[in-house]
Design an enzyme around this catalytic site. Structure first.
Site, PDB file in Angstrom:
ATOM      1  N   HIS A  13       0.864  -1.189   0.000  1.00 31.19           N
ATOM      2  CA  HIS A  13       0.000   0.000   0.000  1.00 31.19           C
ATOM      3  C   HIS A  13       0.892   1.228   0.000  1.00 31.19           C
ATOM      4  CE1 HIS A  13      -3.082   2.855   0.636  1.00 31.19           C
ATOM      5  NE2 HIS A  13      -2.746   3.112   1.882  1.00 31.19           N
ATOM      6  N   ASP A  15       1.332   4.887   0.172  1.00 30.45           N
ATOM      7  CA  ASP A  15       1.033   6.291   0.466  1.00 30.45           C
ATOM      8  C   ASP A  15       2.170   7.115  -0.118  1.00 30.45           C
ATOM      9  OD1 ASP A  15      -1.346   5.892   2.154  1.00 30.45           O
ATOM     10  OD2 ASP A  15       0.078   4.863   3.463  1.00 30.45           O
ATOM     11  N   ASP A 125      -7.562   1.854   1.901  1.00 28.78           N
ATOM     12  CA  ASP A 125      -7.387   2.624   3.133  1.00 28.78           C
ATOM     13  C   ASP A 125      -8.211   3.901   3.135  1.00 28.78           C
ATOM     14  OD1 ASP A 125      -6.313   3.017   5.640  1.00 28.78           O
ATOM     15  OD2 ASP A 125      -4.478   3.961   4.916  1.00 28.78           O
ATOM     16  N   HIS A 353      -5.260  10.131   0.028  1.00 25.84           N
ATOM     17  CA  HIS A 353      -5.987  10.318   1.281  1.00 25.84           C
ATOM     18  C   HIS A 353      -5.124  10.902   2.394  1.00 25.84           C
ATOM     19  CE1 HIS A 353      -4.596   6.151   0.918  1.00 25.84           C
ATOM     20  NE2 HIS A 353      -4.398   6.155   2.223  1.00 25.84           N
TER      21      HIS A 353
END
Length: 912
Positions: A13, A15, A125, A353
């Site tokens: 994941h 980010d 997420d 996000h």
């Protein structure tokens, strides 16, 4: 009976920026992709890697390693590197509907360019999911949607509750308000349930005994999903060996290195009617309310405000204005598709996000500020070029014949509906292009100007407030010659522009000469001490600065509007938390300083100054609790004894024609660890309220469900929230204030967060964020809208949407310049009607000449849309969010009439 199959999907994941700034994460990304390329090349048992559903990871990687592009494209085409459908993993609630669509368009286009697009909506997420996402994804051809939050898993063998947002299984259906339904996969055991699988048998047995039990607790089929990775997780290089160990230990279970397309296909084969269905937005409604992460809506509000401004410049201004210029403007202008895509991509790089939610370290937000400026600078250039091109083709000869010498300019309305409002325009009444700019300045400054009055396109005089700005420097950048600097004598005109056509314009002109009689028939807006009134509403400002408003249309009266509440915030960027026993500081009941700041025939403005004594920060306990990583719910911090004076300066505006009150609150924040809200008591006894979301008007209960424990009940909004009864109600529109709460115990008040100051990131470590305290000057813009009847049909949403869009003006070149003027002095590019239907976007189709216009039905009833495009268009077709060809619509006498299903998002392609 089929054996259990364990699908192991390798991923990380990603980010893009979070607890480290972008470049530090990006260098780690290069290592991640390089390791994957090596594994995929050298080990055929390592079948594929999921690139987190976002194509920007490949863009970032290839920026550093461009020589790998051919290899990347081959692996994507083979399905071994899986990418798309998004450009970035955005926060759905903090990005507009059109921004969500641009994200999907960009991601799908880039994934296809790389080789293949993964047809699985991916939200591992996301901090909640918007209700219309199944419809958006289904229109885009997605096979399923995967998400990590929003639904409470209860387990097939557990005692299931009766919640609408609970599911026995990790597999379910998710249905949008229009009835669109997709298979949904919930990460019931999170997206790291298969990370770091052991190779050694004893450890592997312990690992699989626990993990298989957890997966079987929620699985509806014998296809079990294990996500091999986590946040920024490096590649597990011994994964093939770990899988071989698992196969030896469990010969009756099939272990495969899998991918989402294969896993989804197997789930669809095996799933039966036993799957439940969750409907609408998924915001963890059936939980205790502590981990919804909704308070990221109010972290670093200054960034949210910049995002709203940047989105409005692109979707509500640049795209429609460039479309109008391309269709109406004749020769010499080409729709700037690539430039608009570039500006959108810069903006969307702020939409992941952890970025847009403001829950990152300070360095991330410093870079975000630069990206916002870059995107807006690009948008401003495109807006100016389109506006000037259109202005150069507008015929103002009628005003010239009527008045002789005059200075015409045009006001553009790109907001989606016929619009009335206050416009500020700057008009050069003379220019000096001589090479010696000093002489040019002195010449312009020495001019003796006559008085001017303002006329509309029909030559009728209208009230206007003018200001001589003196001599100013400016320049032109011609497309076929060197730059042209000049000095100008500039006049600023402020006036109320009435009924500017939808997606259109109207010409006005400054005319030299005595103003003469142009007073409006209405009486003065200021009708007494601290009183304003027009044909629609009466506003009385009380001694404590609160407003009392009477709606003349329905007789509703509202009291104590717009007082301020300041409370302790001992939470973090993710979560607001005020320990028990800490009382709020209120402005209500404290005398304010009130003065009339402006009064004209078309606008009255009062300035209200209020001084609040608030604690300077939390007490010393909070810093120790942060350093010790004390869970926020266990914190005991209070507020410091030291106080600071915070002066709130609020400007309250009433216009001649508006059924609204416009408000701007300014203050300097010198305190820490606190939250400031404006409170608007509605006094309306209803159990529900409305708020807008992505392509939706959501009807939400005022009180949360029985299991909700969090004293705070904040919610997401885009442009507006509202409370109403059968007679009508009040809506609060905002610019970049995404968090609100309904307070049932306080007359169903709407509480809108203006500031939240916190000192730490939160989540998994100790990350101080002094800039998240938001020190320095702050401002907030919001608007009280008064309306009749039920909110979706009232026109209040339209007003809230128009509140976001700036007015655009451009000066018409002198007669004879730029050839023949073909356009009339007042024109609409697109006329349409549809009660409860809202226009969302107007642009050209990517890579094509078609014009795309998007609407959505904000009601739960079927409604008729009547569309009348400009004469330049050919046939219209019903399209989808990916702007693909659809069925031809029937037309009669230039008007298209079609029925729009309840809550339907409808995109129409118009042939140029």
């Amino acid at each position: 009976m089929n054996k259990l199959t364990v699908h192991i999907i390798s991923h990380s994941h990603w980010d893009r920026e979070w607890y480290m700034p972008l470049e530090k994460h990006k260098l780690k990304l290069v290592d991640l992709i390089n390791d994957n390329l090596e594994m995929l090349s050298e080990n055929p048992e390592y079948r594929s890697f999921h690139l987190d559903g976002q194509t920007i990871v490949l863009d970032d990687y290839l920026e550093i390693c461009p020589e790998k592009k051919k290899e990347i494209k081959r692996l994507v085409e083979e399905g071994r590197l899986v990418t798309g459908p998004w450009y970035v993993l955005q926060d759905e609630f903090l990005t507009s509907g059109e921004a969500n669509i641009r994200n999907l368009l960009t991601g799908c286009r880039e994934a296809e360019e790389y080789g293949k697009n993964c047809r699985v909506g991916y939200f591992p997420d996301a901090f909640g999911n918007v209700g219309q996402m199944p419809q958006i994804l289904k229109q885009a051809g997605m096979e399923a949607v995967v998400f990590g939050r929003g639904v409470k898993p209860v387990g097939f063998n557990n005692e299931a509750g009766s919640g609408e947002y609970e599911s026995a299984y990790s597999e379910m259906y998710w249905e949008a308000p229009d009835g669109s339904r997709l298979l949904g996969i919930l990460f019931a055991n999170w997206y790291n349930n298969g990370m770091e699988i052991p190779v050694e048998e004893e450890e592997a047995r312990k690992f699989w005994e626990e993990k298989l039990k957890s997966a079987l607790r929620y699985a509806s089929t014998k296809e079990l999903l294990f996500m091999n990775g986590c946040d920024h997780q490096p590649v597990q290089k011994n994964l093939p060996q770990a899988i071989e160990t698992a196969r030896r230990l469990y010969p009756d279970i099939t272990f495969i290195h899998s991918n989402f397309p294969d896993y989804i296909a197997r789930i669809k084969e095996e799933s039966e009617d036993k799957l439940s269905c969750v409907k609408g937005e998924l915001t963890s409604q059936d939980t205790d309310g502590w981990t919804t992460l909704v308070n990221t809506c109010s972290a670093r509000i200054y960034m949210k405000q910049k995002n709203r401004e940047a989105e409005a410049l692109l979707e509500k201004t640049a795209e429609p204005l460039c479309t109008m210029a391309a269709v109406l403007g004749g020769e010499g202008y080409r729709y700037p598709e690539k430039k608009l895509q570039y500006a959108w991509k810069i903006l969307m790089q702020n939409h992941p996000h952890d970025s847009i939610c403001g829950c990152s370290v300070d360095e991330v937000n410093e870079e975000m500020g630069i990206r916002f400026r870059r995107s807006m600078q690009a948008a401003e250039v495109l807006i100016r070029e389109a506006a000037e091109h259109l202005a150069g083709n507008i015929d103002a000869s009628g005003l010239m014949r009527q008045y002789g010498v005059c200075h015409p300019f045009v006001v553009f309305n790109t907001a989606g509906w016929k619009r009335t409002g206050i416009v500020t325009a700057q008009i050069d009444v003379d220019r000096d292009y001589r090479a010696n700019l000093t002489e040019a300045h002195d010449h312009m400054q020495s001019l003796s100007l006559p008085p001017f009055f303002l006329v509309d396109h029909k030559g009728e005089r209208i009230p206007c407030r003018m200001q001589d700005l003196g001599a100013v420097f400016d320049y032109e950048l011609p497309g076929d010659s060197f730059r042209r600097p000049f000095m100008a004598r500039r006049i600023q005109a402020v006036f109320e522009a009435e009924e500017i056509p939808c997606e259109g314009y109207k010409v006005f002109a400054l005319v030299p000469g005595e103003e003469g009689e142009c007073k409006t028939e209405e009486e003065r807006l200021v009708t007494g001490e601290c009183r304003m009134e027009n044909a629609h509403i009466r506003v009385v400002i009380q001694k404590d600065g609160t407003l009392e408003v009477t709606d003349k249309h329905n007789g509703n009266s509202y009291r104590n509007l717009c007082y301020f509440e300041d409370t302790l915030d001992a939470g973090n960027e993710y979560i607001y938390f005020c320990p028990e026993g800490n009382k709020p500081v209120l402005s209500k009941g404290k005398e304010a300083e009130i003065r009339l700041a402006e009064e004209t025939d078309f606008r009255a403005v009062y300035e209200i100054r209020q001084k609040l004594l608030i604690p300077a920060s939390a007490d010393e306990r909070l810093e120790q609790e942060q350093k010790r990583m004390v869970d926020f719910q266990e914190r005991k911090a209070g507020r410091s004894r030291e106080v600071r004076e915070m002066e709130l300066c609020t400007f309250v505006t009433l216009t001649r024609l508006g059924r609204k009150v416009e408000i701007r609150t300014e203050f300097e924040n010198t305190a820490k660890d606190h939250r400031l809200r404006v409170i608007i008591p509605t006094g309306i006894e209803k159990e529900f309220h409305y708020a807008d979301s992505v392509f939706e008007v959501v009807k939400r209960p005022n009180r949360h469900r029985a299991g909700w424990k969090n004293p705070s009940g904040c919610e997401h909004q885009q442009y507006v929230s509202a409370v109403c009864d059968e007679k009508g109600g009040i809506a609060v529109a905002n610019k970049g204030l995404y968090e609100y709460e309904v307070l049932p115990a306080q007359e169903n008040a709407l509480a809108v967060t203006l500031l939240r100051s916190v000192g730490e990131m939160g989540d998994w470590g100790v990350f101080p964020t002094p800039e998240a305290q938001c020190p320095g000057k702050q401002s907030a813009e919001y608007e009280l809208i008064f309306f009749d009847g039920d909110f979706p049909d009232s026109g209040a949403y339209e007003e809230a949407s128009m509140f976001q869009a700036p007015w655009i003006t451009a000066v018409l070149p002198p007669a004879g310049e730029k050839g023949e003027k073909r356009l009339p002095s007042c024109e609409s590019f697109l006329e349409w009607e549809g009660k409860g239907i809202y226009l969302s976007g107007l642009k050209k189709k990517d890579g094509d000449k078609d014009i795309m216009v998007r609407f959505f039905n904000g009601t739960e009833e079927e409604r008729e849309l009547c569309l009348k495009p400009a004469a330049a268009f050919g046939k219209c077709r019903k399209s989808n969010v990916l702007e693909q060809e659809g069925t031809v619509l029937e037309e009669k006498e230039g008007v298209y009439r079609l029925m729009v299903k309840p809550c339907e998002i409808i995109t129409i392609g118009m042939k140029e």
